[in-house]
Design a protein around this motif. Structure first.
Motif, PDB file in Angstrom:
ATOM      1  N   PHE A 164       0.846  -1.203   0.000  1.00  0.00           N
ATOM      2  CA  PHE A 164       0.000   0.000   0.000  1.00  0.00           C
ATOM      3  C   PHE A 164       0.874   1.242   0.000  1.00  0.00           C
ATOM      4  O   PHE A 164       0.569   2.231  -0.672  1.00  0.00           O
ATOM      5  CB  PHE A 164      -0.916   0.004   1.229  1.00  0.00           C
ATOM      6  N   GLN A 165       1.982   1.176   0.756  1.00  0.00           N
ATOM      7  CA  GLN A 165       2.896   2.306   0.827  1.00  0.00           C
ATOM      8  C   GLN A 165       3.723   2.435  -0.447  1.00  0.00           C
ATOM      9  O   GLN A 165       3.999   3.537  -0.917  1.00  0.00           O
ATOM     10  CB  GLN A 165       3.830   2.141   2.045  1.00  0.00           C
ATOM     11  N   ASN A 166       4.098   1.295  -1.038  1.00  0.00           N
ATOM     12  CA  ASN A 166       4.950   1.298  -2.240  1.00  0.00           C
ATOM     13  C   ASN A 166       4.548   0.122  -3.120  1.00  0.00           C
ATOM     14  O   ASN A 166       4.954  -1.020  -2.868  1.00  0.00           O
ATOM     15  CB  ASN A 166       6.423   1.197  -1.844  1.00  0.00           C
ATOM     16  N   ASP A 167       3.749   0.395  -4.145  1.00  0.00           N
ATOM     17  CA  ASP A 167       3.213  -0.693  -4.966  1.00  0.00           C
ATOM     18  C   ASP A 167       4.233  -1.308  -5.911  1.00  0.00           C
ATOM     19  O   ASP A 167       3.918  -2.226  -6.675  1.00  0.00           O
ATOM     20  CB  ASP A 167       1.989  -0.223  -5.759  1.00  0.00           C
ATOM     21  N   THR A 168       5.493  -0.809  -5.886  1.00  0.00           N
ATOM     22  CA  THR A 168       6.535  -1.408  -6.730  1.00  0.00           C
ATOM     23  C   THR A 168       7.301  -2.510  -6.007  1.00  0.00           C
ATOM     24  O   THR A 168       8.152  -3.161  -6.604  1.00  0.00           O
ATOM     25  CB  THR A 168       7.532  -0.328  -7.194  1.00  0.00           C
ATOM     26  N   VAL A 169       6.994  -2.727  -4.722  1.00  0.00           N
ATOM     27  CA  VAL A 169       7.691  -3.760  -3.952  1.00  0.00           C
ATOM     28  C   VAL A 169       7.347  -5.136  -4.523  1.00  0.00           C
ATOM     29  O   VAL A 169       6.183  -5.469  -4.755  1.00  0.00           O
ATOM     30  CB  VAL A 169       7.287  -3.682  -2.468  1.00  0.00           C
ATOM     31  N   VAL A 170       8.390  -5.948  -4.752  1.00  0.00           N
ATOM     32  CA  VAL A 170       8.213  -7.310  -5.282  1.00  0.00           C
ATOM     33  C   VAL A 170       8.192  -8.285  -4.115  1.00  0.00           C
ATOM     34  O   VAL A 170       9.084  -8.271  -3.257  1.00  0.00           O
ATOM     35  CB  VAL A 170       9.347  -7.668  -6.262  1.00  0.00           C
ATOM     36  N   LEU A 171       7.161  -9.101  -4.059  1.00  0.00           N
ATOM     37  CA  LEU A 171       7.028 -10.059  -2.960  1.00  0.00           C
ATOM     38  C   LEU A 171       7.990 -11.217  -3.135  1.00  0.00           C
ATOM     39  O   LEU A 171       8.240 -11.678  -4.259  1.00  0.00           O
ATOM     40  CB  LEU A 171       5.597 -10.587  -2.896  1.00  0.00           C
ATOM     41  N   PRO A 172       8.546 -11.738  -2.046  1.00  0.00           N
ATOM     42  CA  PRO A 172       9.392 -12.937  -2.124  1.00  0.00           C
ATOM     43  C   PRO A 172       8.571 -14.135  -2.615  1.00  0.00           C
ATOM     44  O   PRO A 172       7.338 -14.149  -2.517  1.00  0.00           O
ATOM     45  CB  PRO A 172       9.849 -13.136  -0.666  1.00  0.00           C
ATOM     46  N   ASN A 173       9.254 -15.135  -3.126  1.00  0.00           N
ATOM     47  CA  ASN A 173       8.574 -16.349  -3.588  1.00  0.00           C
ATOM     48  C   ASN A 173       7.781 -16.984  -2.447  1.00  0.00           C
ATOM     49  O   ASN A 173       8.262 -17.105  -1.318  1.00  0.00           O
ATOM     50  CB  ASN A 173       9.593 -17.360  -4.120  1.00  0.00           C
ATOM     51  N   GLY A 174       6.548 -17.375  -2.772  1.00  0.00           N
ATOM     52  CA  GLY A 174       5.714 -18.052  -1.786  1.00  0.00           C
ATOM     53  C   GLY A 174       5.001 -17.139  -0.824  1.00  0.00           C
ATOM     54  O   GLY A 174       4.278 -17.605   0.060  1.00  0.00           O
ATOM     55  N   VAL A 175       5.158 -15.823  -0.962  1.00  0.00           N
ATOM     56  CA  VAL A 175       4.535 -14.848  -0.060  1.00  0.00           C
ATOM     57  C   VAL A 175       3.349 -14.193  -0.759  1.00  0.00           C
ATOM     58  O   VAL A 175       3.437 -13.840  -1.936  1.00  0.00           O
ATOM     59  CB  VAL A 175       5.550 -13.772   0.378  1.00  0.00           C
ATOM     60  N   THR A 176       2.255 -14.031  -0.047  1.00  0.00           N
ATOM     61  CA  THR A 176       1.097 -13.312  -0.573  1.00  0.00           C
ATOM     62  C   THR A 176       0.799 -12.114   0.321  1.00  0.00           C
ATOM     63  O   THR A 176       1.112 -12.123   1.514  1.00  0.00           O
ATOM     64  CB  THR A 176      -0.153 -14.212  -0.631  1.00  0.00           C
ATOM     65  N   ALA A 177       0.182 -11.124  -0.279  1.00  0.00           N
ATOM     66  CA  ALA A 177      -0.143  -9.897   0.458  1.00  0.00           C
ATOM     67  C   ALA A 177      -1.655  -9.668   0.442  1.00  0.00           C
ATOM     68  O   ALA A 177      -2.319  -9.934  -0.568  1.00  0.00           O
ATOM     69  CB  ALA A 177       0.571  -8.702  -0.152  1.00  0.00           C
ATOM     70  N   ALA A 178      -2.179  -9.221   1.545  1.00  0.00           N
ATOM     71  CA  ALA A 178      -3.592  -8.860   1.603  1.00  0.00           C
ATOM     72  C   ALA A 178      -3.798  -7.531   0.881  1.00  0.00           C
ATOM     73  O   ALA A 178      -2.904  -6.678   0.855  1.00  0.00           O
ATOM     74  CB  ALA A 178      -4.059  -8.749   3.052  1.00  0.00           C
ATOM     75  N   THR A 179      -4.953  -7.377   0.278  1.00  0.00           N
ATOM     76  CA  THR A 179      -5.290  -6.099  -0.352  1.00  0.00           C
ATOM     77  C   THR A 179      -5.759  -5.131   0.730  1.00  0.00           C
ATOM     78  O   THR A 179      -6.718  -5.401   1.447  1.00  0.00           O
ATOM     79  CB  THR A 179      -6.396  -6.278  -1.402  1.00  0.00           C
ATOM     80  N   VAL A 180      -5.067  -4.017   0.841  1.00  0.00           N
ATOM     81  CA  VAL A 180      -5.332  -3.058   1.908  1.00  0.00           C
ATOM     82  C   VAL A 180      -5.724  -1.713   1.303  1.00  0.00           C
ATOM     83  O   VAL A 180      -5.076  -1.229   0.370  1.00  0.00           O
ATOM     84  CB  VAL A 180      -4.095  -2.882   2.811  1.00  0.00           C
ATOM     85  N   THR A 181      -6.794  -1.109   1.832  1.00  0.00           N
ATOM     86  CA  THR A 181      -7.222   0.226   1.404  1.00  0.00           C
ATOM     87  C   THR A 181      -7.070   1.210   2.554  1.00  0.00           C
ATOM     88  O   THR A 181      -6.881   0.816   3.717  1.00  0.00           O
ATOM     89  CB  THR A 181      -8.689   0.213   0.946  1.00  0.00           C
ATOM     90  N   ALA A 182      -7.198   2.491   2.224  1.00  0.00           N
ATOM     91  CA  ALA A 182      -7.116   3.518   3.263  1.00  0.00           C
ATOM     92  C   ALA A 182      -8.224   3.343   4.288  1.00  0.00           C
ATOM     93  O   ALA A 182      -8.017   3.537   5.490  1.00  0.00           O
ATOM     94  CB  ALA A 182      -7.191   4.905   2.628  1.00  0.00           C
ATOM     95  N   ALA A 183      -9.413   2.943   3.809  1.00  0.00           N
ATOM     96  CA  ALA A 183     -10.521   2.726   4.733  1.00  0.00           C
ATOM     97  C   ALA A 183     -10.226   1.574   5.680  1.00  0.00           C
ATOM     98  O   ALA A 183     -10.579   1.623   6.869  1.00  0.00           O
ATOM     99  CB  ALA A 183     -11.808   2.447   3.952  1.00  0.00           C
ATOM    100  N   ASP A 184      -9.554   0.510   5.166  1.00  0.00           N
ATOM    101  CA  ASP A 184      -9.177  -0.618   6.022  1.00  0.00           C
ATOM    102  C   ASP A 184      -8.218  -0.166   7.121  1.00  0.00           C
ATOM    103  O   ASP A 184      -8.344  -0.573   8.283  1.00  0.00           O
ATOM    104  CB  ASP A 184      -8.513  -1.722   5.189  1.00  0.00           C
TER     105      ASP A 184
END
Length: 484
Positions: free
Chosen positions: A95-115
């Protein structure tokens, strides 16, 4: 033996050097750094708590602490677990930096400002916050990297729970200071009038301005996201359409109308501006923006009083506001005769002119005998008459110069053709009806001969003498003519 001690000593030195290097790598920064606070200085209380800390055993290198993880998983409707909390942290990172590449096998939750707002509103209710002891409310000193939640309380304001990220600077692992600005919304409702001295006349159109701010409504509040501005007036009628009328509801950053003034159909002394749509989103995108309501009202009484307020999620603000008041002016003229001020004269008639106008003002007499300015009344009169005390009281006037022109004197007295000019003035802001008074003298008429009195004989004698003289002159002229 000496060689053995030398070898052991060398190993110890090497071990110390390795430990020192490890300490440098894994240190959490044991020197204090500062979270600079901006716009918190007026808060009565500022509290903070670390909610994310460095944890090298996790995939992100960070972990929630102090119960904050469950607040975030609940906000994102995830079953709480260590893995779910890591997904949230990776979501925050992206959310802070959408260019960050996730490590293999890692997933990220979708986060909004309201969340995030929803999660922080839950965090604000956790135990474990530390009250800031710095009386200036300008800084928080910390010694660990991570994210800190900061909440504040101030009378007349609502604060959004803020976060500050304390990261690593150079050289690693030194911590870097950071800054966080307060996001707060005033709960005050300010009302002013365009009439600077607060003195008006009946029939005047007065412009009022209400200023309020779109509130921060807790993102956890999904059932009652309401925001209204209200107004209550006495002594005037809302004047929202017609010549010189104003009815405007604006929000800073836009020239569009964001609402409308709706007068209560059951009580014409009240209106409401419904601004619910400005707070409908849990993102609170409009929070803190100023709302300006401008409207006009027409004065119908000697004193006008009104007060504005707001309602946010069923909480009333502005109930203790001081009402805005405007006042009219009053003049008393006393009529007396023969230069004796205790010889007051009833039934003297006048017209009243303002500021050298050629048309007299119109009034309606009240039950108490006063004459109230009534510019719009069809049954109003331009004649005002002194009462049994020799007084005329005219009311409902603005500041200015008022000339009383006598049109009919009491029986036995002559009209004072000079009349009387009386000023109504106000220095500063009026806090009551402004008043002034003065007096005017009349003189008695000169006596005339009564019918059948002595004056009649005098006129008769004079007439006989004149006639006798004329007759004598006639006969003399005839005689001279005949002799010739």
């Amino acid at each position: 033996m000496k060689n053995l001690f030398k070898k052991i000593g060398a190993l110890l030195v090497a071990a110390v050097m390795v430990l020192s290097m490890c300490t440098a790598v894994f240190a959490d920064g044991n020197a204090n750094v500062v979270i600079k606070l901006k716009d918190f200085e007026n808060a009565q209380k500022v509290e903070y708590m670390q909610i994310i800390q460095k944890d090298e055993s996790t995939t992100s290198g960070w972990a929630f602490m102090n119960g904050a993880g469950k607040c975030f998983t609940d906000a994102l409707k995830l079953a709480d677990s260590s893995d779910a909390q890591q997904k949230v942290i990776w979501g925050l990172i992206q959310f802070q930096n959408d260019t960050v590449v996730l490590p293999n096998g890692v997933t990220a939750a979708t986060v909004t400002a309201a969340d995030i707002d929803l999660a922080l509103s839950k965090v604000a209710g956790l135990p474990g916050f530390t009250e800031l002891t710095d009386k200036t409310k300008t800084k928080i000193e910390v010694n660990k990297a991570g994210i800190y939640a900061i909440k504040a309380e101030e009378e007349g304001y609502t604060y959004k729970t803020a976060t500050a990220y304390v990261g690593f600077g150079e050289p690693y692992p030194a911590l870097a200071s950071t800054e966080v600005a307060a996001k707060k919304s005033s709960t005050s409702v300010d009302k002013t009038t365009a009439d600077e001295d607060h003195v008006v006349a009946i029939g005047d159109i007065v412009t009022y301005t209400i200023e309020a701010h779109v509130p921060f409504i807790d993102a956890a509040n999904t059932e009652n996201r309401t925001f209204t501005i209200t107004d209550k007036i006495t002594g005037a009628d809302y004047y929202l359409t017609g010549t010189d009328s104003v009815s405007s509801v604006k929000m800073e950053g836009t020239n569009d109308q964001v609402g409308s003034i709706v007068v209560d159909p059951k009580d014409a002394t009240k209106f409401t501006v419904n601004l619910n749509r400005l707070v409908a989103s849990k993102d609170n995108p409009n929070a803190g923006k100023k709302i300006t309501v401008t409207y006009t009202a027409k004065v119908n009484a000697l004193t006008v009083e009104n007060k504005a307020g707001s309602h946010v999620a069923n909480i009333e603000y502005g109930a203790n506001n001081v009402p805005v008041k405007v006042f009219t002016g009053e003049i008393t003229l006393t009529k007396y005769g023969d230069n004796k001020e205790n010889n007051v004269l009833a039934s003297a008639e006048f017209e009243v002119y303002k500021d050298n106008a050629t048309t007299p003002l119109k009034f309606k007499q009240q039950e108490n005998g006063n004459y109230r300015y009534a510019p719009d009344a069809k049954d109003a009169t331009t004649t005002v008459i002194t009462n049994g005390e020799g007084k005329i009281v005219v009311e409902g006037l603005d500041v200015g110069s008022y000339h009383f022109k006598e049109t009919k004197a009491p029986t036995g007295y002559s009209i004072n053709t000079d009349g009387k000019t009386i000023e109504l003035t106000q220095t500063g802001v009026a806090t009551a009806i402004i008043k002034n008074s003065d007096k005017l003298n009349d003189t008695k008429l000169n006596s005339l001969p009564a019918t059948g009195g002595m004056g009649t004989y005098l006129f008769t004698i004079i007439g006989v003498v004149v006639m006798a003289g004329a007759a004598g002159a006639f006969f003399i002229s005839r005689r001279k003519g005949s002799e010739e």
